[in-house]
Design an enzyme around this catalytic site. Structure first.
Site, short mmCIF file in Angstrom:
data_model
loop_
_atom_site.label_atom_id
_atom_site.label_comp_id
_atom_site.label_asym_id
_atom_site.label_seq_id
_atom_site.Cartn_x
_atom_site.Cartn_y
_atom_site.Cartn_z
N CYS A 136 0.84 -1.20 0.00
CA CYS A 136 0.00 0.00 0.00
C CYS A 136 0.88 1.26 0.00
O CYS A 136 1.56 1.53 -0.97
CB CYS A 136 -0.98 -0.05 1.17
SG CYS A 136 -2.38 1.08 0.99
N HIS B 183 -3.54 -5.65 0.99
CA HIS B 183 -2.91 -5.90 2.29
C HIS B 183 -2.93 -7.38 2.66
O HIS B 183 -3.85 -7.82 3.35
CB HIS B 183 -3.66 -5.12 3.38
CG HIS B 183 -3.45 -3.65 3.31
ND1 HIS B 183 -2.44 -3.01 3.98
CD2 HIS B 183 -4.12 -2.68 2.64
CE1 HIS B 183 -2.50 -1.70 3.74
NE2 HIS B 183 -3.51 -1.48 2.93
N GLU C 179 -1.29 -8.85 4.85
CA GLU C 179 -1.16 -9.00 6.31
C GLU C 179 -2.50 -8.93 7.02
O GLU C 179 -2.59 -9.31 8.19
CB GLU C 179 -0.20 -7.93 6.86
CG GLU C 179 -0.77 -6.52 6.98
CD GLU C 179 -0.73 -5.72 5.68
OE1 GLU C 179 -0.49 -6.32 4.61
OE2 GLU C 179 -0.95 -4.49 5.74
#
Lengths: 213, 80
Positions: free
Chosen positions: A70, A187, A189
């Site tokens: 990002c 993302h 994660e």
């Protein structure tokens, strides 16, 4: 990001302050998402000129693996480690939702636990994720297998109606020419354990740990 | 000396913000407006009175920070 890395590594990553000018010996550098400097001037522009970035660029050029997610992806393009730029979303709206990604080019470091063409569900949360590069650069990225991830639907189809932000050639993530730097807008994660509703992103981190151990 | 930097998107780079302004102008009844492109203006106060030195310094700033030359062009005006 720290939790995702800790889960896959079994140990916590070191957190480095942006004003540091020396980096320790590292296997992986991660530039996480966020909205550094409030996206002033351009997303990632100020952070890409932070003192620590000189060392990040040097390490990347030495072959150390670098992942930017990002705002981290925006910083990598602003720092010249990846080609192109991330522009305002085509819709002009902030987009915060799950998208499907197709794992595109195979990469020893960053796609270890995914198979080519695999579809994964990963969230995006950005205002400036519209990847732009000139046609020559886009052709080179595709020709050299440097497109890491593309936006698609659940079946892996790509198309303008499916592309969430207007990115050129539906690109969600790219590698540098050497393959040791990955920048991506989604993302991974945020999808590493069932508590988050999905663990499709876990493969990227587990693959990283396996590749770099 | 003052330097005024204009940063604009390169030709061929889509400008969704400019497009939105174009549609809004149309909605307000302003006819005859073609393509609208949005850019930035950055004003800098400089110590020097030497125009050549100022131009060279600000060009360097544009290349390194003020513009992203992958997608943007810049122009510099100097004023006393």
């Amino acid at each position: 990001m720290v939790d995702a890395l800790t889960q896959s590594m079994g140990a916590a990553p070191q957190l480095i302050w942006h004003r540091e000018t020396v980096l320790p010996d590292l296997d992986l550098i991660v530039l996480p998402g966020g909205f550094s400097y409030g996206d002033y001037l351009r997303s990632g522009a100020m952070a890409a000129r932070s003192p620590v970035m000189k060392e990040v660029v040097r390490k990347a050029n030495d072959g150390v693996a670098v992942l930017g997610v990002c705002n981290g992806f925006q910083m990598l393009t602003e720092a010249g480690l990846l080609p192109g730029a991330l522009m305002r979303n085509r819709s002009l709206k902030f987009i915060c939702r799950d998208v499907f990604l197709k794992v595109d080019g195979a990469n020893q470091t960053f796609s270890g636990n995914y198979s080519s063409g695999q579809v994964i569900r990963i969230p995006v949360a950005h205002h400036d994720g519209n990847y732009f590069a000139d046609n020559e650069t886009l052709n080179r990225l595709e020709g050299e297998g440097q497109v890491g991830y593309r936006y698609c639907d659940a079946e892996g189809n790509t198309g303008d109606a499916i592309n969430p932000n207007g990115s050129a050639r539906h690109i969600a993530g790219i590698y540098n020419d050497r393959g040791n730097v990955l920048g991506m807008m989604p993302h991974p994660e945020d999808h590493v354990e069932d508590l988050q509703g999905c663990s499709d992103g876990r493969g990227l981190f587990d693959g990283l740990v396996e590749a770099l151990s | 000396m003052k330097a005024i930097v204009h940063v604009t998107l390169k030709n061929g780079v889509l400008d969704p913000q400019g497009k939105a302004i174009e549609h809004a102008l149309d909605g307000l009844g302003f006819d005859g407006v073609g393509e609208v492109r949005q850019g930035k203006v950055i004003e800098l106060e400089l110590d020097t009175a030497d125009k050549d030195a100022a131009l060279s310094q600000v060009s360097d700033m544009c290349e390194k920070l003020l513009a992203n030359t992958v997608i943007e062009d810049y122009s510099i005006d100097l004023a006393d």
